[in-house]
Design an enzyme around this catalytic site. Structure first.
Site, PDB file in Angstrom:
ATOM      1  CB  SER A 117      32.374   2.831  16.165  1.00  0.00           C
ATOM      2  OG  SER A 117      31.775   1.885  17.036  1.00  0.00           O
ATOM      3  CG  HIS A 165      29.765   3.394  12.850  1.00  0.00           C
ATOM      4  ND1 HIS A 165      29.502   3.181  11.514  1.00  0.00           N
ATOM      5  CD2 HIS A 165      29.809   2.166  13.429  1.00  0.00           C
ATOM      6  CE1 HIS A 165      29.388   1.865  11.301  1.00  0.00           C
ATOM      7  NE2 HIS A 165      29.582   1.237  12.439  1.00  0.00           N
ATOM      8  CG  ASP A 180      29.071  -0.429  15.696  1.00  0.00           C
ATOM      9  OD1 ASP A 180      30.144   0.056  16.105  1.00  0.00           O
ATOM     10  OD2 ASP A 180      28.838  -0.662  14.502  1.00  0.00           O
ATOM     11  CG  MET A 224      25.913  -5.155  17.632  1.00  0.00           C
ATOM     12  SD  MET A 224      27.428  -5.635  18.479  1.00  0.00           S
ATOM     13  CE  MET A 224      28.583  -4.516  17.678  1.00  0.00           C
ATOM     14  CG  HIS A 262      27.087  -1.343  11.234  1.00  0.00           C
ATOM     15  ND1 HIS A 262      28.358  -1.730  11.637  1.00  0.00           N
ATOM     16  CD2 HIS A 262      26.647  -2.334  10.428  1.00  0.00           C
ATOM     17  CE1 HIS A 262      28.650  -2.898  11.079  1.00  0.00           C
ATOM     18  NE2 HIS A 262      27.634  -3.287  10.353  1.00  0.00           N
ATOM     19  CG  MET A 273      26.355  -5.384  12.793  1.00  0.00           C
ATOM     20  SD  MET A 273      27.784  -5.043  13.817  1.00  0.00           S
ATOM     21  CE  MET A 273      27.322  -3.413  14.427  1.00  0.00           C
ATOM     22  CG  MET A 294      31.375  -5.766   8.477  1.00  0.00           C
ATOM     23  SD  MET A 294      31.331  -4.275   9.459  1.00  0.00           S
ATOM     24  CE  MET A 294      32.061  -4.870  10.992  1.00  0.00           C
ATOM     25  N   GLY A 300      30.509  -7.638  15.875  1.00  0.00           N
ATOM     26  CA  GLY A 300      29.996  -7.998  17.193  1.00  0.00           C
ATOM     27  C   GLY A 300      30.727  -7.307  18.321  1.00  0.00           C
ATOM     28  CG  PHE A 301      32.597  -8.536  20.531  1.00  0.00           C
ATOM     29  CD1 PHE A 301      32.266  -9.668  19.778  1.00  0.00           C
ATOM     30  CD2 PHE A 301      31.989  -8.346  21.764  1.00  0.00           C
ATOM     31  CE1 PHE A 301      31.363 -10.612  20.261  1.00  0.00           C
ATOM     32  CE2 PHE A 301      31.088  -9.286  22.265  1.00  0.00           C
ATOM     33  CZ  PHE A 301      30.779 -10.424  21.516  1.00  0.00           C
ATOM     34  CG  ASP A 350      32.615  -0.911  11.044  1.00  0.00           C
ATOM     35  OD1 ASP A 350      31.382  -0.971  11.136  1.00  0.00           O
ATOM     36  OD2 ASP A 350      33.376  -0.820  12.028  1.00  0.00           O
TER      37      ASP A 350
HETATM   38  C1  DX5 Z   1      32.000  -4.226  15.111  1.00  0.00           C
HETATM   39  C2  DX5 Z   1      31.488  -2.846  14.776  1.00  0.00           C
HETATM   40  C3  DX5 Z   1      32.600  -1.864  14.484  1.00  0.00           C
HETATM   41  C4  DX5 Z   1      33.506  -1.723  15.643  1.00  0.00           C
HETATM   42  C5  DX5 Z   1      34.646  -0.828  15.309  1.00  0.00           C
HETATM   43  O1  DX5 Z   1      30.935  -5.127  15.005  1.00  0.00           O
HETATM   44  O2  DX5 Z   1      30.705  -2.887  13.626  1.00  0.00           O
HETATM   45  O3  DX5 Z   1      32.035  -0.573  14.197  1.00  0.00           O
HETATM   46  O4  DX5 Z   1      32.796  -1.177  16.714  1.00  0.00           O
HETATM   47  O5  DX5 Z   1      35.368  -0.760  16.488  1.00  0.00           O
HETATM   48  P1  DX5 Z   1      36.939  -0.857  16.472  1.00  0.00           P
HETATM   49  O6  DX5 Z   1      37.390   0.385  15.720  1.00  0.00           O
HETATM   50  O7  DX5 Z   1      37.309  -0.854  17.918  1.00  0.00           O
HETATM   51  O8  DX5 Z   1      37.290  -2.127  15.757  1.00  0.00           O
HETATM   52 ZN    ZN Z   2      30.004  -0.794  12.784  1.00  0.00          ZN
END
Ligand code: DX5
Ligand code: ZN
Length: 221
Positions: free
Chosen positions: A5, A30, A32, A34, A62, A64, A133, A138-139, A171
Site C-alpha cells: 500500500s 495497493h 488507498d 480516500m 481500494h 474508500m 479491513m 483512513g490511515f 488490509d
Molecule cells: C487504511 C488502508 C490500508 C492501510 C494499510 O485505510 O486501507 O491499506 O494503508 O497500511 P498499514 O499496513 O500501515 O496498516
Molecule cells: Zn487499503
C-alpha cells in the site's frame, strides 16, 4: 501475495517508491483512495495514478469513498486491475460490482471491522476479491484489530463452500510479526503499507513477509 500500500510511501518521490517496492519483490500495488467523507482522510485519485506511468505490477484501487459508482470508469481507465468498493458505501452493491466488471476490471468488495461477513454473502457469485479491513480505514500505521481474524476465518469457509476462485485479502496493520497468523486465518493476499515503507530495507522485509506466509501454509498441512 504481498500488495504494497503506497499510503505510507514518500509522496514526493512516488514513482521512485513504486519502482523500489516492485524491485524489492511486491506482487501488487495497493492504492488507498480516500475522499474525506467515507473516511476522515483525503489521498489521491486517477491523475496521480496516471502520473506513475507504466507500473509493471497489477494495481488495485481500494475506494474508500462515498458514491463509488462515480469513479469506476476513471479507475479502470488508468489501469487498475481490481477496483474494490466498500459494502457500506453503496445502496446497490450488486449493480456496482457488475458495473466494475463491465468496465473491464475485477470486482472487489471490502468490509469495515464492524461489518458482519454476512453482508457480502449474497454477492459472492459476482466478486473476484474480498478485502477484509483489520483496521478502521483512513490511515496507515494503525494496530491490527485481532478479533477481526475470526471474520477472516468465517469468510474463508464461505469461499471454500462456494467453490469459487475468490481472493481473500486482509488490509490494515499487517506486519512481519503477525502475517503468519493472518495467513493461518485463511487470507491469501496481504496489504502491507507502513510495515514495508517504514522499514529500512524493503527487500528484506518483503522476503520475511513471504517467508512467514509460506511457514503458515507449511504448518497448516
Ligand atoms: C487504511 C488502508 C490500508 C492501510 C494499510 O485505510 O486501507 O491499506 O494503508 O497500511 P498499514 O499496513 O500501515 O496498516
Ligand atoms: Zn487499503
Amino acid at each position: 501475495m504481498i500488495s504494497a500500500s503506497i499510503l505510507s510511501a514518500d509522496f514526493s518521490r512516488l514513482r521512485e517508491e513504486v519502482s523500489a517496492v516492485i524491485a524489492a519483490g511486491t506482487d501488487r500495488i495497493h492504492l488507498d483512495v480516500m475522499d474525506g467523507h467515507f473516511v476522515p482522510n483525503l489521498t489521491f485519485g486517477p491523475p496521480v495514478i496516471r502520473s506513475l506511468g507504466k507500473v509493471s505490477r497489477p494495481m488495485d484501487a481500494h475506494l474508500m469513498v462515498e458514491t463509488p459508482e462515480r469513479y469506476v470508469a476513471a479507475f479502470s481507465e488508468v489501469g487498475c486491475e481490481v477496483i474494490t468498493v466498500h459494502v457500506e458505501a453503496t445502496r446497490h452493491l450488486h449493480k456496482l460490482l457488475t458495473d466494475i466488471r463491465d468496465a473491464g476490471a475485477r470486482a472487489g468488495v471490502s468490509l469495515n471491522p464492524a461489518t458482519p461477513a454476512e453482508m457480502i454473502y449474497p454477492v459472492i457469485p459476482f466478486i473476484d476479491v474480498i478485502l477484509v479491513m483489520t483496521v478502521n480505514p483512513g490511515f496507515g500505521g494503525q494496530k491490527m484489530i485481532p478479533e477481526v481474524l475470526r471474520k477472516v476465518r468465517k469468510i474463508r469457509e464461505k469461499i471454500n463452500e462456494s467453490g469459487r476462485e475468490i481472493v481473500l485479502e486482509v488490509d490494515g496493520g499487517v506486519k512481519v510479526a503477525n502475517i503468519r497468523e493472518v495467513a493461518r486465518a485463511g487470507a491469501t493476499r496481504f496489504v502491507v503499507g507502513s510495515g514495508i515503507f517504514k522499514a529500512p530495507d524493503y527487500h528484506a522485509t518483503i522476503e520475511k513477509l513471504k517467508e512467514e506466509v509460506s511457514l503458515a501454509h507449511a504448518l497448516s498441512v
